[in-house]
Design a protein around this motif. Sequence first.
Motif, PDB file in Angstrom:
ATOM      1  N   GLU A  93       5.143   2.140   4.277  1.00 42.65           N
ATOM      2  CA  GLU A  93       4.363   1.591   3.740  1.00 42.65           C
ATOM      3  C   GLU A  93       2.906   2.251   2.923  1.00 42.65           C
ATOM      4  N   LYS A  96       4.716   3.205  -0.327  1.00 42.41           N
ATOM      5  CA  LYS A  96       4.008   1.948  -0.938  1.00 42.41           C
ATOM      6  C   LYS A  96       3.192   2.044  -1.929  1.00 42.41           C
ATOM      7  N   ASN A 121       1.053  -6.792  -2.117  1.00 39.19           N
ATOM      8  CA  ASN A 121       1.643  -7.648  -1.114  1.00 39.19           C
ATOM      9  C   ASN A 121       2.248  -9.239  -1.600  1.00 39.19           C
ATOM     10  N   GLN A 172       5.397  -7.681  -1.316  1.00 42.22           N
ATOM     11  CA  GLN A 172       6.629  -7.714  -0.453  1.00 42.22           C
ATOM     12  C   GLN A 172       6.243  -8.932   0.442  1.00 42.22           C
ATOM     13  N   SER A 197      10.024 -10.998   1.394  1.00 42.13           N
ATOM     14  CA  SER A 197      10.375 -11.295   2.705  1.00 42.13           C
ATOM     15  C   SER A 197      10.702 -12.984   1.670  1.00 42.13           C
ATOM     16  N   GLY A 253       9.609  -1.604  -0.386  1.00 41.33           N
ATOM     17  CA  GLY A 253       8.574  -2.450   0.065  1.00 41.33           C
ATOM     18  C   GLY A 253       9.873  -2.690   0.638  1.00 41.33           C
ATOM     19  N   ARG A 268      11.120  -1.047   3.718  1.00 47.87           N
ATOM     20  CA  ARG A 268       9.395  -1.525   5.256  1.00 47.87           C
ATOM     21  C   ARG A 268      10.828  -2.667   5.424  1.00 47.87           C
ATOM     22  N   TYR A 269      10.808  -3.619   4.817  1.00 48.68           N
ATOM     23  CA  TYR A 269      11.336  -4.488   5.123  1.00 48.68           C
ATOM     24  C   TYR A 269      12.738  -4.857   5.751  1.00 48.68           C
ATOM     25  N   THR A 312       5.037 -15.016   7.131  1.00 49.88           N
ATOM     26  CA  THR A 312       4.207 -14.321   5.764  1.00 49.88           C
ATOM     27  C   THR A 312       3.584 -15.399   4.955  1.00 49.88           C
TER      28      THR A 312
END
Length: 331
Positions: free
Chosen positions: A78, A81, A141, A144, A148, A230, A233-234, A269
């Motif tokens: 994160e 990013k 954001n 990300q 998701s 991103g 991280r996911y 999310t």
Amino acid sequence: MQNTNETNPKTSILSEKLFSLFKTLLFVLIVWMLYKTFKDKQQNIGDLIVECQKALVWKNLWKGILLILLIFFNWGFEAKKWQQLALKVEDISFQEAFKGVLMGLSLGFITPANLGDYAGRMWKFQHQKRAESIGAILLGNGIQFYISLLFGTLSFVYFLVTQHQLLLGFNVVVVIVLTISLFLGFFAYQKRHLFYLLILKIPFLKRFAHTIKILEHFTNQEVKKVFFWGLMRYLTISLQFVLVLLIFQIKLNILDLWTISCLIFLIKTIVPAINFLGDLGIREFSAIYFFSFYQVNTAAVIAATFVLWLINILFPVLLGSILVLKTKVSI
């Protein structure tokens, strides 16, 4: 002639004292919110202790170590990013980006819809550049969110197929809405430069146009780099969720566990406005719902989601709150 631009020493000292008081109040508020969250969960503390005792076996040692190590990869990705995004505003180091992420996490913990995250990240910038950073944060954001949404949609389709519920009317509508949202998200990315022109034409939004003008300056290659961090991280968070579920002996195959973790992240999310307690309630509710389709121990599921919240949210929030208390910025 006296220079009127010189800062009055008394005013400067007063500003520093007020800012120190403000930081202290923020720190106290964050700690109080953590205490309140624990207090609200006291009715389940007995079950949590029982499930944790069951999970404390030698065969879970390597999973536990990996789970802890992944905390740093989670927030490290994160930070990478955010560092990539921030380059369009101000050149910051990875360490500064990491601090900004943790401060944003702490402030986001005590604000609805994670709004404090913006303040935490832009706090490290010079005063005149903070407004510009809003557009960069929105882009990060948005990416990300899209990741998701993508994995959540694929997981929802797989979930419906395996549970033989794909052809139910409501589920079909949800799949269609999610799919359309994916296409709209890709279209918005391709036409992101139009957002600035659109806002200029809306009178009551025109004064905020400068905050997203930065979107025009991101090249496709730069956006791909942001998307990569991103995505990393996911995948890290998903792996953490699968690991903690395995530690608490949720006996499902890896693909089903990963699918449910993606669905939980999708719900979290889509419902950001209930993020006031660090998304703990959303995780528990959605986990209980999706796992209800399988023959698993509900108490173990709740314990797993709570432990993941502890290591991924609680500890970073505490660290971020200390950074908030220690930070020195120009107001």
